[in-house]
Design a protein around this motif. Structure first.
Motif, PDB file in Angstrom:
ATOM      1  N   TYR A 151      16.611   5.804 -12.356  1.00 24.79           N
ATOM      2  CA  TYR A 151      15.543   5.910 -11.384  1.00 24.79           C
ATOM      3  C   TYR A 151      14.169   5.883 -12.044  1.00 24.79           C
ATOM      4  CZ  TYR A 151      19.372   7.528  -8.408  1.00 24.79           C
ATOM      5  OH  TYR A 151      20.552   7.628  -7.717  1.00 24.79           O
ATOM      6  N   VAL A 152      13.155   5.801 -11.198  1.00 29.45           N
ATOM      7  CA  VAL A 152      11.777   5.962 -11.631  1.00 29.45           C
ATOM      8  C   VAL A 152      11.213   7.140 -10.854  1.00 29.45           C
ATOM      9  CG1 VAL A 152       9.446   4.980 -11.484  1.00 29.45           C
ATOM     10  CG2 VAL A 152      11.335   3.578 -12.311  1.00 29.45           C
ATOM     11  N   SER A 153      10.675   8.128 -11.576  1.00 27.75           N
ATOM     12  CA  SER A 153      10.058   9.265 -10.901  1.00 27.75           C
ATOM     13  C   SER A 153       8.621   8.907 -10.566  1.00 27.75           C
ATOM     14  CB  SER A 153      10.107  10.518 -11.774  1.00 27.75           C
ATOM     15  OG  SER A 153       9.383  10.331 -12.968  1.00 27.75           O
ATOM     16  N   LEU A 154       8.224   9.240  -9.365  1.00 27.17           N
ATOM     17  CA  LEU A 154       6.903   8.916  -8.835  1.00 27.17           C
ATOM     18  C   LEU A 154       6.195  10.238  -8.585  1.00 27.17           C
ATOM     19  CD1 LEU A 154       6.278   6.385  -5.943  1.00 27.17           C
ATOM     20  CD2 LEU A 154       5.291   8.668  -5.872  1.00 27.17           C
ATOM     21  N   ARG A 155       5.089  10.479  -9.276  1.00 30.64           N
ATOM     22  CA  ARG A 155       4.412  11.791  -9.214  1.00 30.64           C
ATOM     23  C   ARG A 155       3.124  11.699  -8.417  1.00 30.64           C
ATOM     24  NH1 ARG A 155       3.035  16.608  -8.867  1.00 30.64           N
ATOM     25  NH2 ARG A 155       3.257  18.153 -10.540  1.00 30.64           N
ATOM     26  N   THR A 156       3.010  12.570  -7.427  1.00 27.89           N
ATOM     27  CA  THR A 156       1.756  12.732  -6.698  1.00 27.89           C
ATOM     28  C   THR A 156       1.221  14.123  -7.016  1.00 27.89           C
ATOM     29  OG1 THR A 156       2.722  13.716  -4.706  1.00 27.89           O
ATOM     30  CG2 THR A 156       2.684  11.298  -4.840  1.00 27.89           C
ATOM     31  N   ALA A 157       0.077  14.470  -6.464  1.00 29.42           N
ATOM     32  CA  ALA A 157      -0.469  15.805  -6.703  1.00 29.42           C
ATOM     33  C   ALA A 157       0.427  16.877  -6.101  1.00 29.42           C
ATOM     34  CB  ALA A 157      -1.874  15.899  -6.112  1.00 29.42           C
TER      35      ALA A 157
ATOM     36  N   ARG B 158       0.811  -1.212   0.000  1.00 27.76           N
ATOM     37  CA  ARG B 158       0.000   0.000   0.000  1.00 27.76           C
ATOM     38  C   ARG B 158       0.844   1.262   0.000  1.00 27.76           C
ATOM     39  NH1 ARG B 158      -4.182  -1.270   4.799  1.00 27.76           N
ATOM     40  NH2 ARG B 158      -2.350  -2.317   5.645  1.00 27.76           N
ATOM     41  N   ASN B 159       2.165   1.101  -0.022  1.00 31.47           N
ATOM     42  CA  ASN B 159       3.063   2.255   0.004  1.00 31.47           C
ATOM     43  C   ASN B 159       4.309   1.992  -0.833  1.00 31.47           C
ATOM     44  OD1 ASN B 159       2.070   4.146   2.491  1.00 31.47           O
ATOM     45  ND2 ASN B 159       1.708   1.994   2.951  1.00 31.47           N
ATOM     46  N   PHE B 160       4.895   3.064  -1.361  1.00 29.90           N
ATOM     47  CA  PHE B 160       6.205   3.024  -1.982  1.00 29.90           C
ATOM     48  C   PHE B 160       7.224   3.552  -0.978  1.00 29.90           C
ATOM     49  CE2 PHE B 160       3.573   3.172  -5.825  1.00 29.90           C
ATOM     50  CZ  PHE B 160       4.210   2.226  -6.626  1.00 29.90           C
ATOM     51  N   SER B 161       8.432   3.013  -0.995  1.00 26.60           N
ATOM     52  CA  SER B 161       9.520   3.490  -0.139  1.00 26.60           C
ATOM     53  C   SER B 161      10.355   4.508  -0.906  1.00 26.60           C
ATOM     54  CB  SER B 161      10.433   2.333   0.284  1.00 26.60           C
ATOM     55  OG  SER B 161       9.707   1.366   0.993  1.00 26.60           O
ATOM     56  N   VAL B 162      10.613   5.646  -0.285  1.00 28.32           N
ATOM     57  CA  VAL B 162      11.413   6.693  -0.900  1.00 28.32           C
ATOM     58  C   VAL B 162      12.574   7.039   0.025  1.00 28.32           C
ATOM     59  CG1 VAL B 162      11.455   9.057  -1.773  1.00 28.32           C
ATOM     60  CG2 VAL B 162       9.400   7.641  -2.085  1.00 28.32           C
ATOM     61  N   GLN B 163      13.807   6.841  -0.454  1.00 24.34           N
ATOM     62  CA  GLN B 163      14.997   7.225   0.301  1.00 24.34           C
ATOM     63  C   GLN B 163      15.277   8.689   0.003  1.00 24.34           C
ATOM     64  OE1 GLN B 163      16.887   5.364   2.333  1.00 24.34           O
ATOM     65  NE2 GLN B 163      16.337   3.251   1.880  1.00 24.34           N
ATOM     66  N   GLU B 164      15.250   9.515   1.047  1.00 28.34           N
ATOM     67  CA  GLU B 164      15.428  10.949   0.825  1.00 28.34           C
ATOM     68  C   GLU B 164      16.098  11.612   2.024  1.00 28.34           C
ATOM     69  OE1 GLU B 164      12.061  14.101   0.546  1.00 28.34           O
ATOM     70  OE2 GLU B 164      12.379  13.382  -1.502  1.00 28.34           O
TER      71      GLU B 164
ATOM     72  N   THR C   5       7.165  15.375  -6.818  1.00 27.52           N
ATOM     73  CA  THR C   5       7.769  14.218  -7.470  1.00 27.52           C
ATOM     74  C   THR C   5       8.827  13.609  -6.567  1.00 27.52           C
ATOM     75  OG1 THR C   5       7.409  15.143  -9.684  1.00 27.52           O
ATOM     76  CG2 THR C   5       9.075  13.423  -9.481  1.00 27.52           C
ATOM     77  N   TYR C   6       8.860  12.273  -6.508  1.00 29.98           N
ATOM     78  CA  TYR C   6       9.863  11.543  -5.740  1.00 29.98           C
ATOM     79  C   TYR C   6      10.650  10.659  -6.700  1.00 29.98           C
ATOM     80  CZ  TYR C   6       6.699  12.609  -1.805  1.00 29.98           C
ATOM     81  OH  TYR C   6       5.906  13.231  -0.884  1.00 29.98           O
ATOM     82  N   LEU C   7      11.809  10.181  -6.259  1.00 25.32           N
ATOM     83  CA  LEU C   7      12.598   9.235  -7.041  1.00 25.32           C
ATOM     84  C   LEU C   7      12.707   7.926  -6.273  1.00 25.32           C
ATOM     85  CD1 LEU C   7      15.549  11.438  -8.359  1.00 25.32           C
ATOM     86  CD2 LEU C   7      13.472  10.749  -9.577  1.00 25.32           C
ATOM     87  N   ILE C   8      12.481   6.811  -6.946  1.00 22.83           N
ATOM     88  CA  ILE C   8      12.601   5.502  -6.325  1.00 22.83           C
ATOM     89  C   ILE C   8      13.484   4.615  -7.193  1.00 22.83           C
ATOM     90  CG2 ILE C   8      10.368   5.623  -5.161  1.00 22.83           C
ATOM     91  CD1 ILE C   8       9.188   3.875  -7.346  1.00 22.83           C
ATOM     92  N   GLU C   9      14.082   3.609  -6.565  1.00 20.60           N
ATOM     93  CA  GLU C   9      14.961   2.694  -7.291  1.00 20.60           C
ATOM     94  C   GLU C   9      14.247   1.370  -7.519  1.00 20.60           C
ATOM     95  OE1 GLU C   9      18.968   2.378  -5.889  1.00 20.60           O
ATOM     96  OE2 GLU C   9      18.941   4.382  -5.037  1.00 20.60           O
ATOM     97  N   GLU C  10      13.236   1.397  -8.355  1.00 18.59           N
ATOM     98  CA  GLU C  10      12.509   0.190  -8.746  1.00 18.59           C
ATOM     99  C   GLU C  10      12.325   0.229 -10.248  1.00 18.59           C
ATOM    100  OE1 GLU C  10       9.159  -1.226  -6.436  1.00 18.59           O
ATOM    101  OE2 GLU C  10       9.449   0.404  -4.997  1.00 18.59           O
ATOM    102  N   SER C  11      12.021  -0.906 -10.833  1.00 15.30           N
ATOM    103  CA  SER C  11      11.784  -0.936 -12.277  1.00 15.30           C
ATOM    104  C   SER C  11      10.291  -0.839 -12.558  1.00 15.30           C
ATOM    105  CB  SER C  11      12.336  -2.232 -12.884  1.00 15.30           C
ATOM    106  OG  SER C  11      11.584  -3.350 -12.456  1.00 15.30           O
TER     107      SER C  11
ATOM    108  N   LEU D 247       4.039   6.987 -12.795  1.00 10.82           N
ATOM    109  CA  LEU D 247       5.439   6.627 -12.596  1.00 10.82           C
ATOM    110  C   LEU D 247       6.117   6.651 -13.958  1.00 10.82           C
ATOM    111  CD1 LEU D 247       3.796   4.024 -10.703  1.00 10.82           C
ATOM    112  CD2 LEU D 247       5.921   4.605  -9.558  1.00 10.82           C
ATOM    113  N   ARG D 248       7.322   7.222 -14.009  1.00  6.97           N
ATOM    114  CA  ARG D 248       8.008   7.333 -15.293  1.00  6.97           C
ATOM    115  C   ARG D 248       9.480   6.985 -15.141  1.00  6.97           C
ATOM    116  NH1 ARG D 248       6.599  12.486 -18.725  1.00  6.97           N
ATOM    117  NH2 ARG D 248       7.432  13.570 -16.903  1.00  6.97           N
ATOM    118  N   ALA D 249       9.976   6.133 -16.024  1.00 10.36           N
ATOM    119  CA  ALA D 249      11.379   5.719 -15.988  1.00 10.36           C
ATOM    120  C   ALA D 249      12.260   6.858 -16.477  1.00 10.36           C
ATOM    121  CB  ALA D 249      11.578   4.488 -16.848  1.00 10.36           C
ATOM    122  N   GLU D 250      13.306   7.157 -15.683  1.00 11.62           N
ATOM    123  CA  GLU D 250      14.248   8.208 -16.045  1.00 11.62           C
ATOM    124  C   GLU D 250      15.656   7.769 -15.647  1.00 11.62           C
ATOM    125  OE1 GLU D 250      13.071  11.852 -14.274  1.00 11.62           O
ATOM    126  OE2 GLU D 250      11.089  11.874 -15.213  1.00 11.62           O
ATOM    127  N   ALA D 251      16.457   7.385 -16.649  1.00 12.02           N
ATOM    128  CA  ALA D 251      17.831   6.917 -16.407  1.00 12.02           C
ATOM    129  C   ALA D 251      17.813   5.757 -15.410  1.00 12.02           C
ATOM    130  CB  ALA D 251      18.707   8.066 -15.930  1.00 12.02           C
TER     131      ALA D 251
END
Length: 272
Positions: free
Chosen positions: A172-178, A145-151, A181-187, A166-170
């Motif tokens: 990382y994957v950028s995770l967009r909320t209202a 029910r949650n994504f983990s974000v190291q920040e 934006t966060y960055l996560i290390e998942e595919s 969610l969008r792949a960028e290099a």
């Protein structure tokens, strides 16, 4: 080394009882109680700032279950050992039959707690914990029910229901909320495999929450909107002058391109 413990339980009386039991066994089972937490994010905040060796973790908690929190902790650089504590035994007694984890049934007995702490202190193998948690999650058919974000040295929890895309960028994957934006290390592929019922792939590099798809609109004619190869799977050259489409994401002004390959399922979703 004296183990450092954290109590995590949404019920104050349960936390108080565990603290009292820890006090009772302090002589036979030396330890340091670093704190208490009533929910997952509070627990992560404590662990981020205070060395924690063992977490006494309730299984059933509102917002995020103990099992999901344990999965997030297992992904950290130096995860603590987990001792699950619960009033329910219908699944846990068998599910946690592993060396790296333990399970205590409420009301917890002092002798059993001391034994669990000693056992966890000598069996904090990270691979075993991860394997056990994966097995438990699969047996319970639990979806995160949650994504983990190291920040900035902290582990933040972002509810899946808050994610718009969610969008792949290099790397990382950028995770967009209202809100941001966060960055996560998942595919994207692993996220799609796990949460495909909640997200739709609109492009090879983007997933959009099904609930956030407000509609579609035409992209500027002649633009390389989908960013895919110049040739189709059959080797035929793609006509870039054909019209392409973009997703309208609820609450956002930006648009996400829809690839020709994904257009049929996006169109079907919009028409539902």
């Amino acid at each position: 080394m004296t183990p450092r413990l954290l109590i995590v339980d949404d019920e104050a009386p349960a936390r108080a009882r565990l603290a009292m039991l820890l006090s009772d066994i302090a002589e036979e089972c030396p330890h340091v109680l670093v704190g208490e937490a009533a929910h997952a994010q509070a627990a992560l905040d404590v662990i981020a700032t205070t060395r924690t060796d063992i977490v006494l973790l309730d299984v059933q908690m509102p917002g995020m279950s103990g099992i999901e929190l344990a999965r997030h902790l297992a992904a950290t650089e130096a995860p603590p050992a987990i001792i699950f504590v619960s009033a329910f035994d219908e699944f846990a007694l068998k599910a946690f039959e592993v060396h790296a984890l333990d399970y205590l049934l409420k009301p917890v007995r002092a002798a059993r707690l001391a034994d669990a702490i000693r056992r966890a202190g000598t069996l904090m193998a990270v691979p075993a914990q991860k394997q056990a948690l994966a097995s438990v999650s699969e047996s319970l058919h639990q979806q995160r029910r949650n994504f983990s974000v190291q920040e900035r040295g902290r582990l933040l929890l972002v509810p899946v229901e808050d994610v718009l895309y969610l969008r792949a960028e290099a790397k990382y994957v950028s995770l967009r909320t209202a809100a941001r934006t966060y960055l996560i290390e998942e595919s994207l592929s692993s996220i799609e495999e796990e949460l495909g019922g909640l997200f739709v792939r609109v492009h090879r590099s983007a997933l959009v929450a099904r609930s956030a798809v407000q509609g579609v609109e035409r992209a500027p004619l002649g633009s390389d909107a989908d960013g895919e190869a110049d040739r189709s799977d059959k080797g035929e050259r793609i006509d870039r002058t054909q019209e392409t489409w973009q997703v309208i994401v609820r609450g956002l002004t930006e648009r996400l391109p829809i690839s020709r390959r994904q257009w049929p399922q996006v169109k079907a979703l919009v028409r539902c």
